[in-house]
Write an enzyme that holds these catalytic residues in place. Sequence first.
Site, PDB file in Angstrom:
ATOM      1  N   HIS A   1     -23.634  17.440  -9.149  1.00  0.00           N
ATOM      2  CA  HIS A   1     -22.932  18.381  -8.263  1.00  0.00           C
ATOM      3  C   HIS A   1     -22.059  19.271  -9.170  1.00  0.00           C
ATOM      4  CE1 HIS A   1     -21.163  19.972  -4.724  1.00  0.00           C
ATOM      5  NE2 HIS A   1     -20.479  18.942  -4.271  1.00  0.00           N
TER       6      HIS A   1
ATOM      7  N   HIS B   1     -31.957  23.041  -6.941  1.00  0.00           N
ATOM      8  CA  HIS B   1     -30.980  22.955  -5.862  1.00  0.00           C
ATOM      9  C   HIS B   1     -31.638  22.375  -4.630  1.00  0.00           C
ATOM     10  CE1 HIS B   1     -27.791  24.095  -3.096  1.00  0.00           C
ATOM     11  NE2 HIS B   1     -27.026  24.172  -4.163  1.00  0.00           N
TER      12      HIS B   1
ATOM     13  N   ASP C   1     -24.255  26.709 -11.740  1.00  0.00           N
ATOM     14  CA  ASP C   1     -23.660  26.074 -12.908  1.00  0.00           C
ATOM     15  C   ASP C   1     -24.310  26.492 -14.223  1.00  0.00           C
ATOM     16  OD1 ASP C   1     -21.717  24.531 -11.604  1.00  0.00           O
ATOM     17  OD2 ASP C   1     -23.260  23.135 -10.928  1.00  0.00           O
TER      18      ASP C   1
HETATM   19  N1  CMC Z   1     -34.784  19.415 -14.112  1.00  0.00           N
HETATM   20  C1  CMC Z   1     -36.031  18.889 -14.062  1.00  0.00           C
HETATM   21  N2  CMC Z   1     -36.637  18.527 -12.938  1.00  0.00           N
HETATM   22  C2  CMC Z   1     -35.963  18.679 -11.792  1.00  0.00           C
HETATM   23  C3  CMC Z   1     -34.658  19.221 -11.759  1.00  0.00           C
HETATM   24  C4  CMC Z   1     -34.087  19.603 -12.982  1.00  0.00           C
HETATM   25  N3  CMC Z   1     -32.851  20.115 -13.023  1.00  0.00           N
HETATM   26  N4  CMC Z   1     -34.229  19.255 -10.486  1.00  0.00           N
HETATM   27  C5  CMC Z   1     -35.217  18.755  -9.747  1.00  0.00           C
HETATM   28  N5  CMC Z   1     -36.259  18.404 -10.527  1.00  0.00           N
HETATM   29  C6  CMC Z   1     -37.550  17.896 -10.096  1.00  0.00           C
HETATM   30  C7  CMC Z   1     -37.464  16.430  -9.716  1.00  0.00           C
HETATM   31  O1  CMC Z   1     -37.714  15.579 -10.803  1.00  0.00           O
HETATM   32  C8  CMC Z   1     -38.509  16.342  -8.641  1.00  0.00           C
HETATM   33  O2  CMC Z   1     -39.762  16.304  -9.254  1.00  0.00           O
HETATM   34  P1  CMC Z   1     -40.937  15.354  -8.660  1.00  0.00           P
HETATM   35  O3  CMC Z   1     -41.261  15.939  -7.330  1.00  0.00           O
HETATM   36  O4  CMC Z   1     -42.038  15.445  -9.641  1.00  0.00           O
HETATM   37  O5  CMC Z   1     -40.338  13.977  -8.560  1.00  0.00           O
HETATM   38  C9  CMC Z   1     -38.424  17.679  -7.912  1.00  0.00           C
HETATM   39  O6  CMC Z   1     -37.915  18.588  -8.912  1.00  0.00           O
HETATM   40  C10 CMC Z   1     -37.493  17.677  -6.723  1.00  0.00           C
HETATM   41  O7  CMC Z   1     -36.235  17.179  -7.148  1.00  0.00           O
HETATM   42  P2  CMC Z   1     -35.256  16.338  -6.233  1.00  0.00           P
HETATM   43  O8  CMC Z   1     -34.447  15.433  -7.097  1.00  0.00           O
HETATM   44  O9  CMC Z   1     -36.020  15.718  -5.105  1.00  0.00           O
HETATM   45  O10 CMC Z   1     -34.353  17.506  -5.643  1.00  0.00           O
HETATM   46  P3  CMC Z   1     -32.947  17.319  -4.941  1.00  0.00           P
HETATM   47  O11 CMC Z   1     -32.868  18.363  -3.903  1.00  0.00           O
HETATM   48  O12 CMC Z   1     -32.730  15.917  -4.514  1.00  0.00           O
HETATM   49  O13 CMC Z   1     -31.914  17.606  -6.127  1.00  0.00           O
HETATM   50  C11 CMC Z   1     -30.383  18.632  -7.567  1.00  0.00           C
HETATM   51  C12 CMC Z   1     -31.163  18.750  -6.243  1.00  0.00           C
HETATM   52  C13 CMC Z   1     -29.435  19.829  -7.695  1.00  0.00           C
HETATM   53  C14 CMC Z   1     -29.538  17.343  -7.555  1.00  0.00           C
HETATM   54  C15 CMC Z   1     -31.392  18.604  -8.739  1.00  0.00           C
HETATM   55  O14 CMC Z   1     -32.137  19.812  -8.764  1.00  0.00           O
HETATM   56  C16 CMC Z   1     -30.718  18.359 -10.083  1.00  0.00           C
HETATM   57  O15 CMC Z   1     -30.505  17.201 -10.453  1.00  0.00           O
HETATM   58  N6  CMC Z   1     -30.353  19.463 -10.840  1.00  0.00           N
HETATM   59  C17 CMC Z   1     -29.623  19.320 -12.085  1.00  0.00           C
HETATM   60  C18 CMC Z   1     -28.147  19.129 -11.784  1.00  0.00           C
HETATM   61  C19 CMC Z   1     -27.497  20.430 -11.344  1.00  0.00           C
HETATM   62  O16 CMC Z   1     -27.680  21.476 -11.947  1.00  0.00           O
HETATM   63  N7  CMC Z   1     -26.655  20.313 -10.294  1.00  0.00           N
HETATM   64  C20 CMC Z   1     -25.895  21.454  -9.784  1.00  0.00           C
HETATM   65  C21 CMC Z   1     -26.325  21.846  -8.408  1.00  0.00           C
HETATM   66  S1  CMC Z   1     -25.663  23.468  -7.945  1.00  0.00           S
HETATM   67  C22 CMC Z   1     -23.960  23.255  -7.888  1.00  0.00           C
HETATM   68  C23 CMC Z   1     -23.542  22.476  -6.725  1.00  0.00           C
HETATM   69  O17 CMC Z   1     -23.499  23.048  -5.622  1.00  0.00           O
HETATM   70  O18 CMC Z   1     -23.220  21.303  -6.902  1.00  0.00           O
END
Ligand code: CMC
Length: 438
Positions: free
Chosen positions: A268, A307, A363
Amino acid sequence: MSNNTLTITDNRTGKQYEVPIENNAIKAIDLRQIKASEDDVGLMTYDPAFMNTASCKSRISFIDGDKGILEYRGYPIDQLAEQSSYLEVAYLLLYGELPTESQLKDWTYNITYHTFINESIKKVMDGFHYDAHPMGMFISTLGALSTFYPDAKKIHDAECRQKQIYRLIAKVPTLGAFAYRHRIGMQYAYPDNDLSYESNFLNMMFKTTELKYEANPVLERALSVLFILHADHEQNCSASAMRGIGSAETDPFNALAGAAAALYGPLHGGANEMVLRMLKEIGSKDNVPGYIKRVKAGEFRLMGFGHRVYKNYDPRARIIKKVADEVFEVTGKDPLLDIAVELERIALEDEYFVKRKLYPNVDFYSGIIYQAMRFPVDMFPVLFAIPRTSGWLAQWVEMLEDKEQKIARPRQIYLGHRTRDYVPMEKRKFSDVAGAKA
Ligand code: CMC
C-alpha cells in the site's frame, strides 16, 4: 416482475428467489433467506480481500479503473492538481464542495492554529531509538495524541468532530517532521504560522539556523500537488481500516493511527519507499532487463506497478511525471529517474505486464521527487499519510453519518474442528501442525 431484480434458483431445493438490484449491486443480506434446510443460517457471499464487495455507499472519490479516471467529489484529479491547493482539496473532500474565498480563509486559519503539539509528545518522540522508522513514530504518536484529547471520543457531536478534524489535519505534519528530526538527532523546529501548510511542513523538516525559513516556491507547489494526488482514493486498505476501526466508535486519533498502520505496508503506501530501494538495487539502466526477468520468474514484485482497481495508467502517476520535470529543474535530475523510465518502458512492452494490465501507480515516480527534495527514503510513507489524513477523515465522517452503517463485522466460513473433549497433557501426541517441535 421488475427488471431491476435478480432471480436466483437454488438447485439444492429447487426454490426460486427474487432479490432487488440497486446501484448495480445486490444486498448480501438478501441472500440470507436462501436456505437448504430449516436450521440453515442462510446463504452468505465469500469474498476474501473484498474483490467484488461494496462495503459502503460513498460520494467522495470516483475511480474508473479501466479508463484511468480519478475524481474527488466529481472534479477530475488533473484539474485539481493544476488549479487547487492541498487545503482547498482537503475541504472539498470533507465538505463536498470547493470552498468560497471566506470559507477557505477560515479553514486555513483553523488548520494553521492547531499545528502545535503538546510538549509531552516530544518526550514520547524522545523515547524512540535513534534510528526508529519515522512511520512507526508517526503511528505511535498519533495514538498517544488521543490521550490529550479525551473529548475526541464524542464522535456523534458534529461540532466536537469538527475540532478533531482541524487538530488532525494540522498536527500530522508536525508529528511527521518531529519524527524525522528525532531520527537525525536535530532539535525540533516548531510550526511557523506565517507559512502555508506545505511551506510550514518543509520548515519543520529542514529549518536549521536561518531566522525565517523560506521554501522554494516550485518545491512548495510540487508538494501541494503531491499532497492533492494522495489525499483520497476511495475504499483502499487504509480507508477501509479507518472505517472499520471508526465503526466501533473509536476516537479519530486512534482510528487514524490504525489507518496509518495499514498504509505503512509495502503493498500500500509503503510501496513508495520500496520503489526507491528497488531502483537503488537495480543500480543502472543496463541491469533493468535482468531485474524484469526476475520479477517475471516470481522472485519479487515490481514495486510501484499494478493496482487493484486501475487496469490502465494510474492518472496520478501521469501527473507526477510532469511534476518531476519541474522539480528537477530546481534540484537537478536524479539519476534514478533514468532507471525508472527504462523500467517503465521495458515493462510496458513486455507481455507479462501487458497481459496482467500492470501499469505504474502513484508510488512509482513520487519517491524520486521526494528524494530530489531531500526527503529521506523512510519518510516516504509519512509523506503519503499526511495528505491522506483528510481523505481518511472524510471517509470516517461519511461512515458515521450513514444510517445504514453499523460496527463492521464480517462473517466467516468455519472449516475447523467442531466440539471435542479437552485432551489432558499426558495423553497428547506430537502432531504435525505448524510451529510444533518434536
Ligand atoms: N509486479 C509483478 N507482478 C505483479 C505485480 C507487480 N507489481 N502486481 C501484480 N502482479 C501480478 C500478480 O503476480 C498476479 O499474477 P498471476 O495472475 O500470474 O498470479 C497478477 O499480476 C494480479 O495480481 P494480484 O496480486 O492478484 O493483484 P492485486 O489487485 O491483489 O494487487 C497490488 C494489487 C497493488 C497489491 C499489486 O499490484 C502489487 O503488489 N503491486 C506492487 C506494490 C505497489 O506498488 N503498491 C502500491 C499500490 S498504489 C498506492 C496505494 O494506493 O496504496
